[in-house]
Design a protein around this motif. Structure first.
Motif, short mmCIF file in Angstrom:
data_model
loop_
_atom_site.label_atom_id
_atom_site.label_comp_id
_atom_site.label_asym_id
_atom_site.label_seq_id
_atom_site.Cartn_x
_atom_site.Cartn_y
_atom_site.Cartn_z
N SER A 166 48.89 18.20 -35.65
CA SER A 166 49.87 17.25 -36.21
C SER A 166 51.21 17.92 -36.47
CB SER A 166 49.32 16.64 -37.51
OG SER A 166 48.26 15.78 -37.23
N GLU A 167 51.86 18.35 -35.39
CA GLU A 167 53.18 18.99 -35.50
C GLU A 167 54.13 18.08 -36.27
OE1 GLU A 167 55.77 21.17 -35.86
OE2 GLU A 167 54.78 22.15 -34.16
N VAL A 224 62.32 13.09 -39.85
CA VAL A 224 60.89 13.14 -40.12
C VAL A 224 60.17 13.06 -38.78
CG1 VAL A 224 60.84 10.63 -40.52
CG2 VAL A 224 58.96 12.05 -41.37
N ARG A 225 59.09 13.85 -38.65
CA ARG A 225 58.40 13.91 -37.37
C ARG A 225 56.90 13.90 -37.59
NH1 ARG A 225 58.66 18.82 -32.87
NH2 ARG A 225 57.11 17.94 -31.45
N LEU A 226 56.18 13.29 -36.66
CA LEU A 226 54.72 13.37 -36.59
C LEU A 226 54.36 13.48 -35.12
CD1 LEU A 226 51.94 13.27 -37.95
CD2 LEU A 226 51.98 10.79 -37.70
N ALA A 265 54.94 9.47 -43.07
CA ALA A 265 54.36 9.47 -41.73
C ALA A 265 52.94 8.94 -41.82
CB ALA A 265 54.37 10.88 -41.14
N VAL A 266 52.57 8.13 -40.82
CA VAL A 266 51.22 7.54 -40.78
C VAL A 266 50.66 7.74 -39.39
CG1 VAL A 266 49.89 5.41 -40.91
CG2 VAL A 266 51.74 5.82 -42.55
N GLY A 267 49.55 8.45 -39.29
CA GLY A 267 48.88 8.62 -38.00
C GLY A 267 47.81 7.58 -37.81
N ASN A 284 49.02 11.23 -32.64
CA ASN A 284 49.54 10.88 -31.33
C ASN A 284 50.00 9.43 -31.26
OD1 ASN A 284 46.68 10.37 -31.60
ND2 ASN A 284 46.66 9.80 -29.44
N LYS A 285 49.52 8.60 -32.19
CA LYS A 285 50.01 7.23 -32.35
C LYS A 285 50.22 7.00 -33.84
CE LYS A 285 49.90 5.69 -28.04
NZ LYS A 285 49.74 7.02 -27.40
N GLY A 286 51.06 6.02 -34.15
CA GLY A 286 51.32 5.73 -35.55
C GLY A 286 52.79 5.49 -35.78
N GLY A 287 53.29 5.94 -36.93
CA GLY A 287 54.68 5.70 -37.23
C GLY A 287 55.23 6.69 -38.24
#
Length: 861
Positions: A245-246, A273-275, A299-301, A310-313
Motif C-alpha cells: 500500500s504505497e 494524498v496517495r494510495l 484514503a480507502v482501499g 489497488n482500487k478505492g479512493g
C-alpha cells in the motif's frame, strides 16, 4: 501485580476519572484499538456506573499512555440497556482478538491485545466486569435513565477545560449555543464569492512521466483558476506497491504538475494524498493560502479483501473561508460486467471516507461543495461500432452504465455530470489516438469522469485532451465556478458583538485559553534543499478574546525558532469560536545542513529538532515540539570528511560520517582512512564543467539564481550515490551545486586562515597561507583556482571576468556562512570584508599558478 504497573494503571484511571463527573464511578478500563481507513487508532474503554445504570465510554487517545486530561477525548458512549451486547464470538483466527459492541447506536468493532497492558486491565477481566455489572443491575431502556450520558455528546467535547468534567459548567455547550446564534444570523454577514475550481483526472497506466508536457491538460483556460485538484490513477502497477500500500506522494509527478499550471498566477501545493496508484494533489493560488483554515486527507482501499489499495479512493477535505470543499479521486472496479462491484466500491468509499478534524469527523456528504473525479471504469451496455464515437455523443451516452445507474439512483445520488462532448477516453493504443488494437480489442468507453454535488456550482468546461498519448487513457478536466461562503468581516464583527452582548457571562474562571490541534509536529524524513510544511489549527473555545504569540527562548537569542524553521503567523488574536491555521515550514539550505547533522547527532530515528513556546496572553504557555529525521548528504560536511569517505554518503549512517569528522585531527585518522587529494564530489562537478561548461555564457552569477532549480536535488542524489549514470543536470545547475557544496561546511575552505587571507598584500603571502591549509583543503582550493583560470581562457564566449569570479568564489571559500566570531571580522564592515576576499582570490586568477599548484598538488597529504 508489578508495583510500577499498578502505579501506571492508577495514573491512567485517574485521568479517566477527571474526564467524568464526581457522581460517576469508573469500574474498569481496558486498552483496545480500532482499524479505521486502514489505520490503527488507540482506544481506551471505560466501564462507568451512575446510580442504577452503567455505560461503556470509548476514549480516543492522542498519545499512549495518556499523560494529561487533554490527551483523552470521548468518542462514543454505549449505554448498557436492552440493545447492548458485547459479542466476542469469532469465525476465524484472523479475528480471534476482535469483539463487537451492539448498542442503540449500531455496531462497533474493536480489537484487543492478547496480553495484559501495563496501563489497564486485560480484556478478559474487563469483559468479566461488564458481565457482572449487567447481571447485578436491571437493563433499563427508558432514555431518561441514561440522560446523564447525553452530557458527553461527541460534539460537545472540543473544549479542553476541567470545568466540563466537574459539571460546574459546560463550556462547549455554551459555545455550541453561541455558534447556533451566529449560524442563525449568518444571512446578515455571509456573502458568496466566486472561485474557479479546476479538476483533472488521468489514468496513466503505470507509465513514468518522463519529459511529458502537461500544460495542454492543466492550462486549458486563459484565466488562472483559484484551486486545482489533480488526480491520477495507476501511478504504480507493481505488486510491491499494491502489497505494501504505497502511500508516499510521487514528487516527480507533483513537480511536473506544478510546472504545468496556468502561468498567470503563482500556486502553492496545499496537500497530496496517495494510495498505491491513486494520487490526489490539491493546489491553491498563493494569495489564497491564508484563506484555507484547515484540511484533512483520507484514503480507502476497496481492492482484494475490501482493503487493498489497488482500487478505492483518496480524498481531501478543506475549509476555505466559511465553506467546506471535498475532492474525491477514485478508481473503481474494472471490466464491463462488474457494475455491481463498482457500486460496492462506491458505497464503501462513502461509508469509510471520514475526514478527521480533531475529535470530530466529516463524511463526504457533509461538505458544501463536492467534486468526485477519477477512473470510475463504467462502460457501455452494448458495443456499438467504433465509427459512431466521433458524433452524436448525447445518444451514445444513454447506453453508458454510469448514466443508467445514476438514472436509477443506485450510485452518486444527487450528483451532476456535465454534458459529454468529447470522444471516449478509453481504450487507446499508447502513443496514438487509435482505439485498442490488442488481442482483447477493448471497446471504447467513458471511464474517466468528473461529477459534482452542492450549491452554487456551475460547470464552465468539461473536456478531454487527445494530444497526451502516454497512456491507454486520455486525461480529462472540468472547470467550475463555485460560490464560496465568505464572511463580510465588518458585518460579522457587528453581529458577533451583538451576539456576545446577548449571552450570559460564563460562570467559570476567565482565563483565556486556546486549543491546539497537536503539540508534536512531525516532519518525518527530511533532505537537504527540500521544503517541508506542516499545518496545525489553533482555536479559541473559551468565551474571551485570546491574543497569542510565539516567544523566543533566552538561550536562542530570543528568536522564536531555529533559523531553518519558519512559522507563519507568529502572533494573532482569536475571538470566540474562531480558528486559525499555523504553518510550519522547514528548508535546510547550505547555511543549515551542518547544523542538522549536529542536531541529529548519531540517531537514525526522529529526534526533537526544536521546541517552540506558544504564549497566550494572561494564560498558560503551550510548548510545541518539532520532530524529524534528517537524512545526511554530502552537503554540510568539510572537504576533509568527504575526502575520507570509504563509501558514498548514501551508504553510510550519520554516526559513521560524524565519526570520520571527529577523527580528523587524530593520528588514528591518517592510519585508518584512505585520504583522496580532492573529494570525489568536487572532482565530479568540476570535471563535468571542464567538459561541458567552459564556453557557457554567465556560468557563475552573483545572484545565484539557479539555487532553487529542482535539478539541484537530482544532483544531490547523484553525488550521494557516486552514481555511474550520466550527470542529471546542466552546466548552470552543476556550477550552482559546486558553489553550494563549497559553501555548506561549518567552516570555510580557508579555515583556520580566513583572518590572514584578509590581510595578505602580495601573491607570495597568499601562497604561503594556502600552504598552511590541510591537504584536502589546499588541494581543493588550487584545483578550483586552476579550473577558474581555464574558464577565463574562454571569456569572449562565457562572458566571465576575473573580478566577478573572484567575488563569487571569495565569498564561498573564504567566508562560508559569514558567522565568524574572530575580533578582526567584527572590526571590518561587510563591504570591507567582501573587497578583501575578492582581492585575495583575484591574485590566484591573475597570476600564473601552474608551478605553485604543481608543487602543492603533488605533495603527499
Amino acid at each position: 501485580m508489578n508495583f510500577d504497573n499498578l502505579i501506571t494503571e492508577n495514573l491512567v484511571l485517574n485521568i479517566v476519572k477527571d474526564k467524568l463527573r464526581h457522581d460517576e464511578n469508573v469500574i474498569s478500563i481496558c486498552e483496545t484499538y480500532q482499524i479505521i481507513g486502514g489505520e490503527y487508532k488507540n482506544r481506551l474503554l471505560a466501564l462507568v456506573a451512575h446510580g442504577d445504570t452503567s455505560a461503556i465510554f470509548a476514549f480516543a487517545s492522542s498519545k499512549w499512555p495518556p499523560e494529561l486530561f487533554s490527551d483523552l477525548t470521548i468518542e462514543c458512549v454505549y449505554p448498557l440497556n436492552e440493545q447492548f451486547m458485547l459479542d466476542t464470538s469469532s469465525s476465524s483466527n484472523i479475528t480471534e482478538y476482535q469483539f463487537k459492541i451492539h448498542s442503540s447506536q449500531g455496531q462497533s468493532v474493536y480489537y484487543y491485545y492478547p496480553f495484559k497492558s501495563a496501563h489497564a486491565k486485560s480484556f478478559s477481566s474487563f469483559h468479566e466486569d461488564c458481565k457482572a455489572i449487567s447481571a447485578s443491575i436491571p437493563k433499563m431502556n427508558d432514555p431518561e435513565h441514561f440522560k446523564w450520558t447525553q452530557k458527553y455528546r461527541r460534539e460537545d467535547q472540543s473544549a479542553i477545560d476541567r470545568n466540563i468534567a466537574d459539571g460546574t459548567i459546560t463550556l462547549q455547550r455554551r459555545e455550541s449555543k453561541f455558534r447556533e446564534e451566529l449560524e442563525r444570523r449568518e444571512f446578515e454577514y455571509i456573502v458568496h464569492k466566486d472561485f474557479t475550481i479546476y479538476t483533472a483526472t488521468w489514468n496513466v497506466n503505470g507509465r513514468p512521466c518522463g519529459d511529458i508536457e502537461l500544460k495542454p491538460w492543466l492550462s486549458a483556460t486563459e484565466n488562472p483558476p483559484d484551486i486545482y485538484a489533480v488526480a491520477f490513477q495507476e501511478l504504480d502497477l507493481s505488486p510491491k506497491a499494491i502489497t505494501f500500500s504505497e502511500n508516499r506522494p510521487d514528487p516527480i509527478w507533483i513537480r511536473r504538475i506544478m510546472s504545468s499550471l496556468n502561468p498567470n498566477a503563482i500556486y502553492e501545493e496545499l496537500v497530496s494524498v496517495r494510495l498505491v496508484g491513486m494520487m490526489l494533489t490539491v493546489i491553491v493560488r498563493q494569495e489564497l493560502r491564508k484563506n484555507v483554515l484547515r484540511y484533512s486527507t483520507q484514503a480507502v482501499g476497496t481492492g482484494a479483501l475490501n482493503f487493498m489499495g489497488n482500487k478505492g479512493g483518496v480524498g481531501v477535505s478543506m475549509q476555505i473561508n466559511e465553506a467546506s470543499i471535498c475532492f474525491v479521486n477514485s478508481h473503481l472496479a474494472a471490466h464491463s460486467s462488474e457494475i455491481e462491484r463498482r457500486k460496492e466500491d462506491h458505497d464503501e468509499i462513502i461509508r469509510r471516507m471520514q475526514f478527521e478534524y480533531g475529535i470530530s469527523r466529516r463524511s463526504i456528504d457533509e461538505h458544501n461543495h463536492i467534486f468526485w473525479i477519477g477512473d470510475l471504469n463504467y462502460r457501455l451496455v452494448d458495443n456499438p461500432p467504433r465509427s459512431v464515437f466521433d458524433v452524436n455523443f448525447s445518444e451514445i451516452i444513454k447506453h453508458d452504465q454510469l448514466y443508467q445507474e445514476m438514472q436509477r439512483r443506485r450510485v452518486f445520488l444527487n450528483y451532476t455530470e456535465g454534458a459529454i462532448n468529447f470522444r471516449p477516453t478509453y481504450k487507446y493504443d499508447p502513443g496514438t489516438d487509435e482505439w485498442d488494437s490488442s488481442e482483447k480489442n477493448r471497446p471504447p468507453a467513458w471511464c474517466d469522469r468528473v461529477l459534482w454535488k452542492g450549491e452554487r456550482i456551475s460547470q464552465l468546461e468539461y473536456n478531454s485532451v487527445m494530444s497526451l498519448r502516454l497512456s491507454d487513457h486520455k486525461p480529462v478536466y472540468a472547470i467550475f465556478s463555485t460560490g464560496i461562503k465568505t464572511k463580510d468581516e465588518q458585518k460579522y464583527k457587528r453581529v458577533h458583538e451583538d451576539v456576545l452582548r446577548g449571552m450570559d457571562k460564563y460562570e467559570n474562571d476567565n482565563q483565556p485559553q486556546i486549543t491546539v490541534e497537536k503539540t508534536d509536529i512531525d516532519f518525518d524524513i527530511m533532505q537537504f534543499n527540500e521544503s517541508y510544511t506542516r499545518d496545525i489549527t489553533v482555536a479559541n473555545n473559551c468565551h474571551l478574546p485570546v491574543r497569542f504569540e510565539f516567544r523566543g527562548k533566552e538561550e536562542n537569542g530570543k528568536k522564536i525558532c531555529e533559523p531553518w524553521l519558519h512559522v507563519e503567523p507568529t502572533h494573532g488574536e482569536l475571538i470566540t469560536g474562531d480558528s486559525l491555521s499555523i504553518r510550519f515550514k522547514i528548508f535546510i539550505d547550505v547555511h543549515h545542513a551542518w547544523r542538522m547533522h549536529r542536531k541529529q547527532k548519531t540517531s537514525n530515528t526522529k529526534v526533537p529538532l526544536d521546541i517552540l513556546v506558544l504564549h497566550v496572553e494572561n494564560g498558560r504557555d503551550i510548548f510545541i515540539t518539532v520532530l524529524g529525521e534528517y537524512r545526511p548528504s554530502c552537503f554540510g560536511f568539510s572537504v576533509e570528511t568527504l575526502a575520507r569517505l570509504p563509501q558514498p554518503v548514501y551508504e553510510l549512517d550519520l554516526k559513521d560520517l560524524l565519526k570520520i569528522e571527529s577523527d580528523l585531527n587524530s593520528s588514528y585518522s591518517s592510519s585508518v582512512y584512505k585520504v583522496l587529494n580532492i573529494p570525489r564530489e568536487i572532482y565530479q562537478l568540476v570535471d563535468y564543467l571542464n567538459r561541458n561548461g567552459l564556453r557557457t555564457p554567465n556560468l557563475f552569477t552573483v545572484e545565484r539564481k539557479y539555487a532553487t532549480n529542482p535539478l539541484i536535488n537530482d544532483i544531490r542524489d547523484w553525488l550521494n550515490l557516486w552514481s555511474p549514470t550520466d550527470f542529471p543536470g546542466n552546466p548552470y545547475t552543476a556550477a550552482e551545486a559546486l558553489l553550494m557544496l563549497l559553501e555548506s561546511p561549518p567552516e570555510p575552505l580557508a579555515s583556520p586562515m580566513e583572518e590572514e587571507c584578509l590581510y595578505a598584500e602580495s601573491f607570495d603571502k597568499c601562497c604561503e597561507i594556502i600552504k598552511v591549509l590541510s591537504g584536502p583543503k589546499k588541494n581543493t582550493f588550487l584545483y578550483i583556482c586552476m579550473f577558474l583560470n581555464e574558464l577565463l581562457k574562454f571569456t569572449p564566449q562565457n562572458r566571465l571576468e576575473s573580478i566577478k569570479l573572484a567575488t563569487i568564489f571569495g565569498r564561498v571559500m573564504l567566508d562560508g556562512h559569514g558567522n565568524s566570531s574572530k575580533s578582526i571580522f567584527r572590526s571590518l564592515t561587510e563591504k570591507d570584508r567582501d573587497e578583501r576576499r575578492t582581492a585575495f582570490m583575484h591574485k590566484f586568477l591573475c597570476n600564473d599558478i601552474k608551478d605553485f599548484a604543481r608543487d602543492v598538488l603533488t605533495a603527499p597529504i
